[in-house]
Write an enzyme that holds these catalytic residues in place. Sequence first.
Site, PDB file in Angstrom:
ATOM      1  N   THR A 212     -10.005 -48.791 -21.260  1.00  8.06           N
ATOM      2  CA  THR A 212     -10.270 -48.910 -19.833  1.00  8.06           C
ATOM      3  C   THR A 212     -11.421 -49.883 -19.621  1.00  8.06           C
ATOM      4  O   THR A 212     -12.160 -50.199 -20.550  1.00  8.06           O
ATOM      5  CB  THR A 212     -10.622 -47.542 -19.230  1.00  8.06           C
ATOM      6  OG1 THR A 212     -11.844 -47.065 -19.842  1.00  8.06           O
ATOM      7  CG2 THR A 212      -9.523 -46.529 -19.490  1.00  8.06           C
TER       8      THR A 212
ATOM      9  N   GLU B  30      -4.046 -45.841 -18.607  1.00  6.98           N
ATOM     10  CA  GLU B  30      -3.540 -44.565 -19.097  1.00  6.98           C
ATOM     11  C   GLU B  30      -2.029 -44.400 -18.912  1.00  6.98           C
ATOM     12  O   GLU B  30      -1.429 -43.506 -19.517  1.00  6.98           O
ATOM     13  CB  GLU B  30      -4.269 -43.404 -18.399  1.00  6.98           C
ATOM     14  CG  GLU B  30      -5.732 -43.275 -18.792  1.00  6.98           C
ATOM     15  CD  GLU B  30      -6.677 -44.099 -17.930  1.00  6.98           C
ATOM     16  OE1 GLU B  30      -7.885 -43.818 -17.925  1.00  6.98           O
ATOM     17  OE2 GLU B  30      -6.201 -45.046 -17.242  1.00  6.98           O
TER      18      GLU B  30
ATOM     19  N   LYS C  46     -16.564 -40.304   3.650  1.00  9.58           N
ATOM     20  CA  LYS C  46     -16.635 -39.009   4.320  1.00  9.58           C
ATOM     21  C   LYS C  46     -17.691 -39.082   5.403  1.00  9.58           C
ATOM     22  O   LYS C  46     -18.889 -39.059   5.129  1.00  9.58           O
ATOM     23  CB  LYS C  46     -16.960 -37.890   3.335  1.00  9.58           C
ATOM     24  CG  LYS C  46     -16.796 -36.496   3.962  1.00  9.58           C
ATOM     25  CD  LYS C  46     -16.935 -35.386   2.937  1.00  9.58           C
ATOM     26  CE  LYS C  46     -16.634 -34.039   3.568  1.00  9.58           C
ATOM     27  NZ  LYS C  46     -16.764 -32.926   2.596  1.00  9.58           N
TER      28      LYS C  46
ATOM     29  N   TRP D 287     -12.364 -37.822   6.660  1.00  7.79           N
ATOM     30  CA  TRP D 287     -12.090 -38.758   5.570  1.00  7.79           C
ATOM     31  C   TRP D 287     -11.541 -40.058   6.151  1.00  7.79           C
ATOM     32  O   TRP D 287     -10.557 -40.054   6.882  1.00  7.79           O
ATOM     33  CB  TRP D 287     -11.082 -38.175   4.589  1.00  7.79           C
ATOM     34  CG  TRP D 287     -11.634 -37.058   3.743  1.00  7.79           C
ATOM     35  CD1 TRP D 287     -11.329 -35.738   3.842  1.00  7.79           C
ATOM     36  CD2 TRP D 287     -12.577 -37.171   2.684  1.00  7.79           C
ATOM     37  NE1 TRP D 287     -12.035 -35.010   2.909  1.00  7.79           N
ATOM     38  CE2 TRP D 287     -12.813 -35.869   2.177  1.00  7.79           C
ATOM     39  CE3 TRP D 287     -13.275 -38.233   2.113  1.00  7.79           C
ATOM     40  CZ2 TRP D 287     -13.697 -35.601   1.143  1.00  7.79           C
ATOM     41  CZ3 TRP D 287     -14.153 -37.968   1.070  1.00  7.79           C
ATOM     42  CH2 TRP D 287     -14.349 -36.667   0.597  1.00  7.79           C
TER      43      TRP D 287
END
Length: 540
Positions: free
Chosen positions: A184, A328, A438, A443
């Site tokens: 990664t 992944e 937030k 949200w």
Amino acid sequence: MQQHAVSEFPLTIPALITPRAEKLYAGRPVVSRVGTALHRSTWGEVVHRARRLAGALDQLGIRPGDRVATFAGSTHRHLEAYLAVPSMGAVLHTVNINLAAEQVAYIVDHADDAIVLCDRSLLADWRRVEPHLSRARRVVLLPDTDDTTHDGDALDYETLLAAAEPMATWPAVAEDAPAHTSYTTGTTGLPKGVVYTHRSTVLQSFCTGLADAEGLGSSETLLALVPLALSQVGLPFAAALHGTALVLPGRDLSPAGVCELVEKERPTVAVGFGAALPGLLAHWRAERPDLSSVRRMVCGGSPVARPISRAFEEEVGFPIVQVFGMTETSGHGSFSKLPADVGDDPSEETLGYYATSQGRPLPLVEMRIADDTGTEQPWDGRTMGELQVRGPWVARAYAQEGARPDKFMDGWLRTGDVAVIDALGYVRIVDRMKDLVKSDGEWISSLRVEEELLGHPAVAEAAVVAVPDARTGERPLACVVLRPEDDGSVTGEQLREFLAGRLAPTWVPDTVEPVAELPRTSIGKTDKKTLRARYGAGRA
């Protein structure tokens, strides 16, 4: 009763992928840009040289299971390593050449690489890595420049191949043996290693040829704009399996460099990162290169905003097809082909599947959205949750670190993306969990605000991040890059007024700041971590 069974045949790169490129598709072209020149080859020649490379690595002491690192751009020599290293039973480790020296050293040590194949043009960068290594590695130089000066104890790639006996017979390899590995980018901590097996690579390569995926075949020419330094995508293996002609851009991924390759080599499909699309579109609008050979461009890495997708479809002349993927998931796990259920007439609904969806899960891959407890949420196109994935080429643990609970839950990979899934199974990424704003209990999707900003004719790029606010906790802040012809003619306040008619009042950023450019990660994404640090203390 007599029992019948089909033959057991290993799903491995040397048994299935490499022989097809060598025998069935030996004459299909492989073109790569090396420096400023184009090198023309074929799949048959690539495999022949891969056999020589395997023989050379064997003479250098590389054995099955050993890690072979590459520190190189997208050229035919790097492609030879893709086939040679796994086919001889060793493990290919493609190193991201855009990482910092300390990170490169960390992953080379973590993977326990035995040897490094390094482009000569990147040797100075590799030398900056070496002081941070726990032990020295032997270096083999891939000649991608005209410089032929000797450099210490480094070995020359072409000299090794010329002296080596080709590996005539590939060794038997177990299908669950590691074939290649990738790390990664380490934007939220140390890079994590993901190991792909021969079986997972073969299965994903088969899937890439399906009509409801990339549709690669022997009649296609693929322009691979995802660097070979990021092996999780696995495109070379898929192209070799299906006999797809391959065009490799070297290290020049600039819009001008990409368009030049399209005009010269006439690829039918391109695969790249969504983050590169605004620059490519701006170059096309300015120069009008002939990109008519391209039938579709497949993009992953980050969601593509609707205005960008619409511009490519209506102006440039080919659709942007989105996928979802990450290291992944071995590149991608979904593909956004237009569903038969909605018809094929151009409309806002049909365009929406290309422009706002990352598609349906590919065959053999499962996806779900889940709340914090792991409870699956309904596929209604409205209910949000974390996107979770599992399948035969999806990681279930990290190399040497196991299944961390923040990334793996009951066999599912936790992607860190907030998404919705509609009744037809189409995934739409709402935001990264870490990028949601937030504000006073609400949200706010940074991606939605960015998409609306990109709808303004003066805005070329946009990025929205959360900044601290004493009253609401967080508020969105937007940075925009204006088109050159509009630079200085549009203010942040005018852009706020533009958003006011398109978003709820609480979603309109308090600050919209024009900037010269947006910071980028090592794979070209907008680096929101840097933006949050830059503006977190109110330094707008």
